[in-house]
Design an enzyme around this catalytic site. Structure first.
Site, short mmCIF file in Angstrom:
data_model
loop_
_atom_site.label_atom_id
_atom_site.label_comp_id
_atom_site.label_asym_id
_atom_site.label_seq_id
_atom_site.Cartn_x
_atom_site.Cartn_y
_atom_site.Cartn_z
CB CYS A 95 2.51 58.61 -5.26
SG CYS A 95 2.99 57.02 -4.58
CG HIS A 346 2.22 60.46 0.07
ND1 HIS A 346 1.51 61.08 -0.93
CD2 HIS A 346 2.98 59.52 -0.55
CE1 HIS A 346 1.81 60.52 -2.09
NE2 HIS A 346 2.71 59.57 -1.88
CB CYS A 376 8.95 59.32 -6.10
SG CYS A 376 8.40 59.12 -4.39
#
Length: 390
Positions: A95, A346, A376
């Site tokens: 991510c 995302h 995160c």
């Protein structure tokens, strides 16, 4: 305003695509590399500089297979029409991939290994599924629980550990959509979104310059009616309080302060500090806390000095847990002012440069000086960047 040294790393500009739905969305006929190339061309067009001076194009992407495979970073540079002498690489920190692209370029600039870098990231989650081609080592279960690969369960864990209620999560999710839709209506995304050609629901070509994932009608009643999706019996995390699946790309132009000055380009911000940190995979969503603490220490700052924050809302339970851990729970009026990933989605490799670009724009809109972008990362990591306007 920050005083610049010659090798300080400055952000000259940042752009992104609109965020498209991954299921039959507006970018369903647009490839990840083509979407990214559009942003690179726009970034070059918006800023007057000789592209032959670009040292490297660094692109974040998580699932590097199919159209995102074979070093998509290099392919994007060629598709965008950059000179063949401009190198290209692809980085993967799950991510945090495109924020890692920022950090990689910044480290090279700071150590005089190049003056101009184009960085960014992309993920077309509609074309390349999150788990496509993944083959995890069974031995890994000796080191972390298999459930740690299920992001929703890690969010449930964080929620329980930090006393985050279902009501708090629902309210947080609704507010994300409200803020994102207000930002859209008020034109606060206009400086960052580059319109890219896509298709509407009927298959007609359209210019995609509005985030498709935002739900203008999001409300508490609808959110409350949803059942927990990851732990159906005793959980609190629902689809509505999880980041949406979306397709998107982002890009930024980074330079040394001395080169930007020589070119007559006004930097928008300087990178004050950067950090990554690890944590237990079972609570991967807590990674921004230790990463931010490291970054603040390196910048000689405390959390009280941060005036604007962009935090990746992977889940409401995760975001609220991080805010508690950083002492920002009661300062949500400085966090994700234009909405977060619950509303915008995302797209994994895209998000790091996306939230940093959004942070920069919000800081300009709010006239704040020091900002934090943090995320995160799956399997237990966090990444953070502190920037200051110049």
């Amino acid at each position: 305003m920050a005083t610049l040294n010659p090798r300080d790393v400055v952000i000259v500009d940042g752009v992104r695509s609109a965020m498209g739905k991954s299921k039959n969305g507006m970018f369903r006929n647009v490839r990840a590399d083509s979407l990214s190339a559009e942003l690179v061309r726009a970034l070059v067009a918006r800023n007057q500089f000789d592209v032959n001076e670009v040292e490297d194009l660094i692109w974040g992407c998580v699932n590097q297979t199919l159209e995102q495979g074979m070093n998509i970073g290099r392919n994007i540079g060629l598709l965008a029409g950059l000179p063949k002498t401009v190198a290209g690489q692809t980085v993967n920190r799950l991510c945090g991939s495109s924020m890692q692209a920022i950090h990689t370029a910044a480290a090279q600039i700071a150590t005089n290994q190049g003056d101009i870098f184009i960085i960014g990231g992309v993920e077309h989650m509609g074309h390349v599924g999150m788990m496509h081609g993944i083959d995890l080592n069974p031995e890994a279960s000796k080191h972390y629980a298999k459930a740690s690969n299920m992001m929703g369960l890690t969010a449930e864990m964080l929620g329980r550990m930090n006393g985050i209620t279902r009501e708090e999560q629902d309210a947080f999710g609704v507010e994300s959509h409200r803020r994102a839709w207000a930002a859209t209506q008020e034109g606060r995304f206009k400086n960052e979104i580059i319109g890219v050609e896509g298709h509407d629901a009927n298959g007609f070509k359209i210019l995609c310059d509005i985030d498709e994932v935002i739900r203008p009608d999001a409300n508490l009643e609808a959110f409350k009616a949803l059942k927990p999706v990851f732990d159906p019996k005793g959980g609190s995390v629902t689809a509505a309080t999880s980041s949406a699946l979306s397709d998107g790309a982002s890009a930024m132009l980074l330079m040394s302060a001395e080169r930007a000055q020589a070119l007559g380009l006004k930097p928008r911000a300087v990178i004050r500090s950067m950090a990554v940190a690890g944590c237990d995979a079972a609570i991967m969503g807590y990674g921004p806390v230790p990463a931010t603490q490291k970054a603040l220490k390196r910048a000689g700052l405390s959390i009280a000095d941060i005036q604007t924050v962009e935090l990746n809302e992977a889940f409401a339970a995760q975001g609220l847990s991080v805010l508690k851990g950083l002492g920002l729970y009661d300062k949500q009026d400085i966090v994700n002012l234009n909405g977060g990933a619950i509303a915008l989605g995302h797209p994994l490799g895209c998000s790091g440069a996306r939230i940093t670009t959004t942070l920069l724009n919000v800081m300009e809109q709010q006239d704040t000086q020091i900002g934090l972008a943090t995320m995160c990362i799956g399997l237990g990591q966090g990444i953070a960047t502190v920037i200051e306007r110049v």
